[in-house]
Design an enzyme around this catalytic site. Structure first.
Site, PDB file in Angstrom:
ATOM      1  N   HIS A 224       2.912 -27.629  10.952  1.00 22.07           N
ATOM      2  CA  HIS A 224       4.294 -28.113  10.975  1.00 22.07           C
ATOM      3  C   HIS A 224       4.425 -29.533  11.562  1.00 22.07           C
ATOM      4  O   HIS A 224       5.046 -30.405  10.971  1.00 22.07           O
ATOM      5  CB  HIS A 224       5.196 -27.176  11.781  1.00 22.07           C
TER       6      HIS A 224
ATOM      7  N   LYS B 113      12.844 -27.432   5.204  1.00 23.98           N
ATOM      8  CA  LYS B 113      14.055 -27.609   6.020  1.00 23.98           C
ATOM      9  C   LYS B 113      14.864 -28.798   5.502  1.00 23.98           C
ATOM     10  O   LYS B 113      14.301 -29.827   5.143  1.00 23.98           O
ATOM     11  CB  LYS B 113      13.681 -27.804   7.495  1.00 23.98           C
TER      12      LYS B 113
ATOM     13  N   LYS C 266       0.681 -19.707   5.642  1.00 26.98           N
ATOM     14  CA  LYS C 266      -0.201 -19.994   6.756  1.00 26.98           C
ATOM     15  C   LYS C 266      -0.450 -18.698   7.518  1.00 26.98           C
ATOM     16  O   LYS C 266       0.381 -17.800   7.410  1.00 26.98           O
ATOM     17  CB  LYS C 266       0.372 -21.057   7.664  1.00 26.98           C
TER      18      LYS C 266
ATOM     19  N   LYS D 293       6.365 -22.700  23.494  1.00 28.80           N
ATOM     20  CA  LYS D 293       7.175 -21.478  23.552  1.00 28.80           C
ATOM     21  C   LYS D 293       7.788 -21.373  24.940  1.00 28.80           C
ATOM     22  O   LYS D 293       7.267 -21.934  25.904  1.00 28.80           O
ATOM     23  CB  LYS D 293       6.293 -20.242  23.335  1.00 28.80           C
TER      24      LYS D 293
ATOM     25  N   GLU E  96      10.704 -24.214  21.494  1.00 27.11           N
ATOM     26  CA  GLU E  96      11.221 -22.879  21.192  1.00 27.11           C
ATOM     27  C   GLU E  96      11.497 -22.126  22.492  1.00 27.11           C
ATOM     28  O   GLU E  96      10.840 -22.387  23.510  1.00 27.11           O
ATOM     29  CB  GLU E  96      10.196 -22.091  20.383  1.00 27.11           C
TER      30      GLU E  96
ATOM     31  N   ASP F  41       4.406 -24.476   3.797  1.00 26.22           N
ATOM     32  CA  ASP F  41       4.659 -24.837   5.188  1.00 26.22           C
ATOM     33  C   ASP F  41       6.169 -24.885   5.260  1.00 26.22           C
ATOM     34  O   ASP F  41       6.798 -25.805   4.723  1.00 26.22           O
ATOM     35  CB  ASP F  41       4.070 -26.208   5.526  1.00 26.22           C
ATOM     36  N   HIS F  42       6.767 -23.892   5.900  1.00 28.30           N
ATOM     37  CA  HIS F  42       8.226 -23.770   5.752  1.00 28.30           C
ATOM     38  C   HIS F  42       8.976 -24.952   6.368  1.00 28.30           C
ATOM     39  O   HIS F  42      10.131 -25.185   6.058  1.00 28.30           O
ATOM     40  CB  HIS F  42       8.738 -22.412   6.256  1.00 28.30           C
TER      41      HIS F  42
ATOM     42  N   ARG G 150       0.804  -1.222   0.000  1.00 26.47           N
ATOM     43  CA  ARG G 150       0.000   0.000   0.000  1.00 26.47           C
ATOM     44  C   ARG G 150       0.835   1.270   0.000  1.00 26.47           C
ATOM     45  O   ARG G 150       0.464   2.273  -0.609  1.00 26.47           O
ATOM     46  CB  ARG G 150      -0.914  -0.005   1.213  1.00 26.47           C
TER      47      ARG G 150
ATOM     48  N   ASP H 134      -1.271 -22.938  15.512  1.00 28.59           N
ATOM     49  CA  ASP H 134      -0.057 -22.300  14.992  1.00 28.59           C
ATOM     50  C   ASP H 134       1.006 -23.320  14.564  1.00 28.59           C
ATOM     51  O   ASP H 134       1.725 -23.098  13.603  1.00 28.59           O
ATOM     52  CB  ASP H 134       0.515 -21.380  16.092  1.00 28.59           C
TER      53      ASP H 134
HETATM   54  C1  BG6 Z   1       5.804 -20.312  12.540  1.00 27.84           C
HETATM   55  C2  BG6 Z   1       4.967 -20.079  13.765  1.00 27.84           C
HETATM   56  O1  BG6 Z   1       5.046 -20.905  11.521  1.00 27.84           O
HETATM   57  O2  BG6 Z   1       6.896 -21.166  12.860  1.00 27.84           O
HETATM   58  C3  BG6 Z   1       5.804 -19.506  14.886  1.00 27.84           C
HETATM   59  O3  BG6 Z   1       3.908 -19.192  13.461  1.00 27.84           O
HETATM   60  C4  BG6 Z   1       7.025 -20.351  15.134  1.00 27.84           C
HETATM   61  O4  BG6 Z   1       5.035 -19.369  16.082  1.00 27.84           O
HETATM   62  C5  BG6 Z   1       7.770 -20.638  13.843  1.00 27.84           C
HETATM   63  O5  BG6 Z   1       7.854 -19.652  16.044  1.00 27.84           O
HETATM   64  C6  BG6 Z   1       8.888 -21.645  14.069  1.00 27.84           C
HETATM   65  O6  BG6 Z   1       9.663 -21.757  12.915  1.00 27.84           O
HETATM   66  P1  BG6 Z   1      11.204 -22.182  13.001  1.00 27.84           P
HETATM   67  O7  BG6 Z   1      11.626 -22.345  11.599  1.00 27.84           O
HETATM   68  O8  BG6 Z   1      11.883 -21.051  13.711  1.00 27.84           O
HETATM   69  O9  BG6 Z   1      11.237 -23.437  13.794  1.00 27.84           O
END
Ligand code: BG6
Length: 484
Positions: free
Chosen positions: A240, A182, A148, A331, A216, A177-178, A51, A235
């Protein structure tokens, strides 16, 4: 190290939300790394669209600052920055209006891959998809990338899928989905299906149980308004952890091709049994010293959202009947540690007698940190003193295996973006997979809501609530340690 970078076709990549947090932290640094690795074609272009009223030069300044902050210092180079930034353009656009679309149309080139990254709120997906077509910017060869959260329940995921399907074919939609990008996650498939050693043992006859941990250390401060509506279940677990579980549990696909792999993953999700509430532990981190409590981070003292979850799951099919899968994520835990552990059964008979103790083979697949795999094997303790058994790790740490110069190993985002350009959907979620994952998740969340369930409080820098340990203790099992 010999370069193994395979060039991709040239492209115009439009990033909607090009000034946003994800673009700054992940997408643009990822593209820069691929550029430095020599994978980006000479005339590839990246077009930020958002924007704000910026011109190309202002956008380049904005992106340069992001690269300085989010790219490893070892890759900082004025020459590379200048060359990369010269590929960047910017269009100020109104996703819900007409402003900017004509300019974007004029900027796009024919004869190159066109990809559109929707790094914006899902509420805008439909507007963007519709305008891309109305303004003749997207065609049947274009690709869109979506992030996501893909919905927050089955109904909303279905609605999103339906909206996208009005404008794009499933083969054009890349749902990121990252975790699937990996390195270790892909290696999991290579280890399972590239060796003869593991697959014959990969079933309930030999596998005692499986653990998946994504721990985490970060809290949720700064993204409380998103997180508090999601919690660890939406989340992390629905996407994941579910994807990791699928790759561990799926049958061998006939080919490493997008639909063959995704068909097998879908079968796993559909084979997941409903979870008994007694097999779920939800937690929320409390205040400790300077570390704020979850409820402070999300600014809702009465929040019932979980920042930790542990569960025992069953995949009901012939391969896995009787082998539990324990998953947990949270977390503010003791360490950032993501791993999968496949715990094999005891040898059926010990010829060494009771004094040799119990020894189990454990295959540990480490996603982060220190990516790699370790297989614990039992050997004789060297030296005199009779037959004493010890467990030693057969260790394959990727950094060691690849040598010190392993910068070429792409991070999740950059690998996935290059897969979009290549047109390879194997590591992206198909619409039916996402829906099946929500279909399994929804009743669990509804159960908490109907029981007015409150998460247990846990101390930061630990492994989560004590009750999570009990989930395994009561069955004579133990979580692997989360270590600093
Ligand atoms: C994200 C979540 O998809 O993945 C986060 O929304 C999370 O809450 C993160 O911290 C973790 O990704 P990675 O690659 O740091 O393990």
């Amino acid at each position: 190290m010999v370069s193994r970078v395979i060039p991709v076709d040239t492209f115009d990549l439009v990033i909607f939300g090009g000034t946003g947090d994800l673009a700054h932290r992940k997408i643009l640094p990822g593209l820069y790394r691929r550029f430095v690795a020599g994978q980006m074609p000479e005339d590839a272009r990246i077009i930020g669209a958002a924007r704000s009223d910026l011109d190309d030069e202002q956008y380049r300044t904005d992106v340069r600052a992001a690269l300085m902050e989010f790219v490893d210092r070892r890759l900082h180079s004025e020459e590379h920055f200048a060359a990369f930034l010269s590929r960047l353009h910017y269009v100020a656009i109104d996703a819900r209006g007409d402003h900017g679309w004509k300019s974007l149309h004029e900027l796009m080139r024919d004869g190159v891959v066109r990809a559109f990254y929707f790094s914006v709120a899902p509420a805008l997906f439909g507007d963007l998809a519709e305008r891309l077509h109305r303004h003749e910017i997207a065609d049947e060869a274009s690709r869109i990338v979506v992030e996501k959260p893909f919905g927050r329940d089955l109904a909303s995921a279905r609605a999103l899928n339906a909206t996208l399907a009005q404008h794009f074919d499933e083969t054009q939609i890349y749902r990121i989905d990252h975790y699937l990008g990996k390195e270790t996650v892909q290696n999991l498939m290579a280890v399972r299906f590239g060796n003869v050693l593991f697959e014959p043992l990969w079933n309930s006859q030999y596998v005692e149980h499986i653990q998946i941990t994504v721990a985490e250390t970060v809290g949720v401060a700064g993204r409380g308004s998103y997180y508090d509506k999601s919690g660890a279940m939406r989340d992390m677990v629905q996407n994941h952890l579910m994807q990791l579980l699928c790759l561990i549990a799926m049958e061998p696909p006939s080919r490493f091709d997008p639909d063959a792999v995704r068909d097998e993953k879908l079968k796993v999700i559909r084979a997941l049994e409903p979870v008994d509430p007694a097999d779920i532990v939800r937690g929320q981190y409390r205040r400790q010293g300077d570390i704020a409590a979850y409820t402070d981070d999300v600014e809702d003292l009465d929040s019932r959202t979980e920042s930790f979850i542990a569960m025992k799951l069953h995949v009901s099919n012939w391969r896995w009947a009787g082998t539990p899968f324990y998953i947990r994520t949270g977390k503010r835990l003791r360490a950032r540690q993501s791993e999968i552990a496949v715990v094999f059964k005891d040898a059926p008979h010990s010829i060494f007698g009771a004094s040799a103790g119990r020894h189990r083979n454990i295959l540990t697949i480490r996603l982060q940190p220190n990516e790699g795999m370790t297989l614990g094997v039992t050997i004789k303790e060297p030296g005199p003193g009779g037959m004493r058994l010890i467990d030693v790790p057969l260790d394959m740490t990727f950094a060691d295996a690849l040598g010190p110069d392993n910068d070429e190993v792409p991070e999740a985002y950059e690998r996935l973006i290059m897969d979009v350009v290549r047109g390879n959907q194997t590591l992206f979620m198909r619409g039916d997979e996402v829906e099946a994952a929500w279909a399994w998740t929804d009743p669990i969340i509804e159960g908490w809501q109907s029981r007015d369930d409150r998460p247990l409080s846990y101390e930061p820098c630990t492994s989560g609530p004590e009750e999570s340990a009990m989930l395994l203790h009561r069955e004579n099992r133990r979580w692997r340690e989360i270590r600093e």
